[in-house]
Design an enzyme around this catalytic site. Sequence first.
Site, PDB file in Angstrom:
ATOM      1  N   SER A 128       0.865  -1.188   0.000  1.00  0.00           N
ATOM      2  CA  SER A 128       0.000   0.000   0.000  1.00  0.00           C
ATOM      3  C   SER A 128       0.897   1.231   0.000  1.00  0.00           C
ATOM      4  CB  SER A 128      -0.851  -0.026   1.276  1.00  0.00           C
ATOM      5  OG  SER A 128      -1.453   1.227   1.527  1.00  0.00           O
ATOM      6  N   TYR A 141      -3.336  -1.198  10.174  1.00  0.00           N
ATOM      7  CA  TYR A 141      -3.231  -1.391   8.716  1.00  0.00           C
ATOM      8  C   TYR A 141      -1.873  -0.892   8.226  1.00  0.00           C
ATOM      9  CZ  TYR A 141      -4.513  -1.240   3.749  1.00  0.00           C
ATOM     10  OH  TYR A 141      -4.560  -1.430   2.371  1.00  0.00           O
TER      11      TYR A 141
HETATM   12  P1  NAD Z   1     -11.161  -6.407  -1.830  1.00  0.00           P
HETATM   13  O1  NAD Z   1     -11.819  -6.408  -0.504  1.00  0.00           O
HETATM   14  O2  NAD Z   1     -11.901  -5.911  -3.027  1.00  0.00           O
HETATM   15  O3  NAD Z   1     -10.601  -7.852  -2.148  1.00  0.00           O
HETATM   16  C1  NAD Z   1      -9.941  -8.611  -1.159  1.00  0.00           C
HETATM   17  C2  NAD Z   1     -10.045 -10.084  -1.496  1.00  0.00           C
HETATM   18  O4  NAD Z   1      -9.393 -10.802  -0.434  1.00  0.00           O
HETATM   19  C3  NAD Z   1     -11.501 -10.595  -1.538  1.00  0.00           C
HETATM   20  O5  NAD Z   1     -11.678 -11.452  -2.648  1.00  0.00           O
HETATM   21  C4  NAD Z   1     -11.656 -11.346  -0.214  1.00  0.00           C
HETATM   22  O6  NAD Z   1     -12.603 -12.404  -0.275  1.00  0.00           O
HETATM   23  C5  NAD Z   1     -10.245 -11.855  -0.013  1.00  0.00           C
HETATM   24  N1  NAD Z   1     -10.017 -12.186   1.396  1.00  0.00           N
HETATM   25  C6  NAD Z   1     -10.334 -11.442   2.478  1.00  0.00           C
HETATM   26  N2  NAD Z   1     -10.036 -12.095   3.619  1.00  0.00           N
HETATM   27  C7  NAD Z   1      -9.501 -13.286   3.221  1.00  0.00           C
HETATM   28  C8  NAD Z   1      -9.018 -14.419   3.917  1.00  0.00           C
HETATM   29  N3  NAD Z   1      -9.024 -14.466   5.265  1.00  0.00           N
HETATM   30  N4  NAD Z   1      -8.562 -15.472   3.205  1.00  0.00           N
HETATM   31  C9  NAD Z   1      -8.582 -15.456   1.856  1.00  0.00           C
HETATM   32  N5  NAD Z   1      -9.032 -14.407   1.142  1.00  0.00           N
HETATM   33  C10 NAD Z   1      -9.489 -13.346   1.823  1.00  0.00           C
HETATM   34  O7  NAD Z   1      -9.817  -5.548  -1.600  1.00  0.00           O
HETATM   35  P2  NAD Z   1      -8.815  -4.797  -2.605  1.00  0.00           P
HETATM   36  O8  NAD Z   1      -9.061  -3.346  -2.502  1.00  0.00           O
HETATM   37  O9  NAD Z   1      -8.779  -5.466  -3.935  1.00  0.00           O
HETATM   38  O10 NAD Z   1      -7.454  -5.061  -1.816  1.00  0.00           O
HETATM   39  C11 NAD Z   1      -6.536  -6.078  -2.164  1.00  0.00           C
HETATM   40  C12 NAD Z   1      -5.196  -5.770  -1.493  1.00  0.00           C
HETATM   41  O11 NAD Z   1      -4.738  -4.491  -1.934  1.00  0.00           O
HETATM   42  C13 NAD Z   1      -5.287  -5.691   0.039  1.00  0.00           C
HETATM   43  O12 NAD Z   1      -4.141  -6.264   0.608  1.00  0.00           O
HETATM   44  C14 NAD Z   1      -5.323  -4.196   0.302  1.00  0.00           C
HETATM   45  O13 NAD Z   1      -4.819  -3.857   1.572  1.00  0.00           O
HETATM   46  C15 NAD Z   1      -4.429  -3.683  -0.817  1.00  0.00           C
HETATM   47  N6  NAD Z   1      -4.619  -2.267  -1.169  1.00  0.00           N
HETATM   48  C16 NAD Z   1      -5.839  -1.800  -1.557  1.00  0.00           C
HETATM   49  C17 NAD Z   1      -5.978  -0.452  -1.863  1.00  0.00           C
HETATM   50  C18 NAD Z   1      -7.288   0.149  -2.292  1.00  0.00           C
HETATM   51  O14 NAD Z   1      -7.393   1.397  -2.294  1.00  0.00           O
HETATM   52  N7  NAD Z   1      -8.280  -0.619  -2.674  1.00  0.00           N
HETATM   53  C19 NAD Z   1      -4.877   0.398  -1.772  1.00  0.00           C
HETATM   54  C20 NAD Z   1      -3.648  -0.130  -1.373  1.00  0.00           C
HETATM   55  C21 NAD Z   1      -3.533  -1.471  -1.081  1.00  0.00           C
END
Ligand code: NAD
Length: 245
Positions: A128, A141
């Site tokens: 992130s 986080y």
């Molecule tokens: P999202 O919630 O859309 O997708 C997350 C996925 O992880 C989902 O499919 C969920 O079912 C799965 N998941 C959650 N808990 C789980 C578990 N215990 N076991 C297996 N799978 C599990 O989230 P996203 O925004 O696509 O985020 C993905 C990654 O990117 C995360 O690590 C998040 O911290 C990081 N991230 C997101 C952003 C943002 O702005 N969206 C920014 C920086 C980093």
Amino acid sequence: MSNQENICIITGGSSGIGAAIVKCFEQNGYRVFNLDLKPGENGEYVQCDVSDFNATQKAIENIIKQSGRVDVLISNAGRHLSANIENTSEKVFDDLIDLNVKGAFAATQAVLPMMKQQNSGVILYIASDQALIAKSNSFAYCLSKHALAAMAKTTALDYAQFNIRANAICPGTIETPLYHRAIDAYCKRSGADKQEVHREEEALQPIGRLGQPDEVAEYALFLAGDKASFITGALQVIDGGYTTG
Ligand code: NAD
């Protein structure tokens, strides 16, 4: 890419950034295994709670046994939490670290023996912008994402001798279900209007908009490929300029 089928294992590939990565890698000739709690549209689904260390290792060992190799690990599964240090209970802290950090540790440890044997492999951590900077109300986080940066750097150093590269991708604000859940929760707490908050979020980005999951997927594809062969141990920022200011 050689003729042999390239195997990619991703965690959390059923939604958001992970789902875009699964689709993009499949379109580019990878066979992708997706460890998630729920099935996604693409990839070969493996039901797994990635916060369960042993279950994650077992699932990955089975995939490697079945496919005979592993070329790319993308540790993506993660949860967001809005809270300062005083408002973070031990239980909530442990749950978040079990997924965001220990899940990545478990997955990395499970792919390394085969990557060493192959003398090749790429590991990407979806960290992130909070691997570089802090945001308010983001104690656990932010800590978890700094930990992923450390995992990328130490793994890169320890395994460069085996031709294994490890990098952390550091996205800024990307429009995914996680983002929408986070601003819904904020609006519920504060009574703010969602459209307004969304517009404010866009205005905070130097580039004037949020990122899209496909943009992160294309970056991951590049970093996983041979054209990125000299890139390891680095924090790969993709944030529309957010952390420059
Ligand atoms: P999202 O919630 O859309 O997708 C997350 C996925 O992880 C989902 O499919 C969920 O079912 C799965 N998941 C959650 N808990 C789980 C578990 N215990 N076991 C297996 N799978 C599990 O989230 P996203 O925004 O696509 O985020 C993905 C990654 O990117 C995360 O690590 C998040 O911290 C990081 N991230 C997101 C952003 C943002 O702005 N969206 C920014 C920086 C980093």
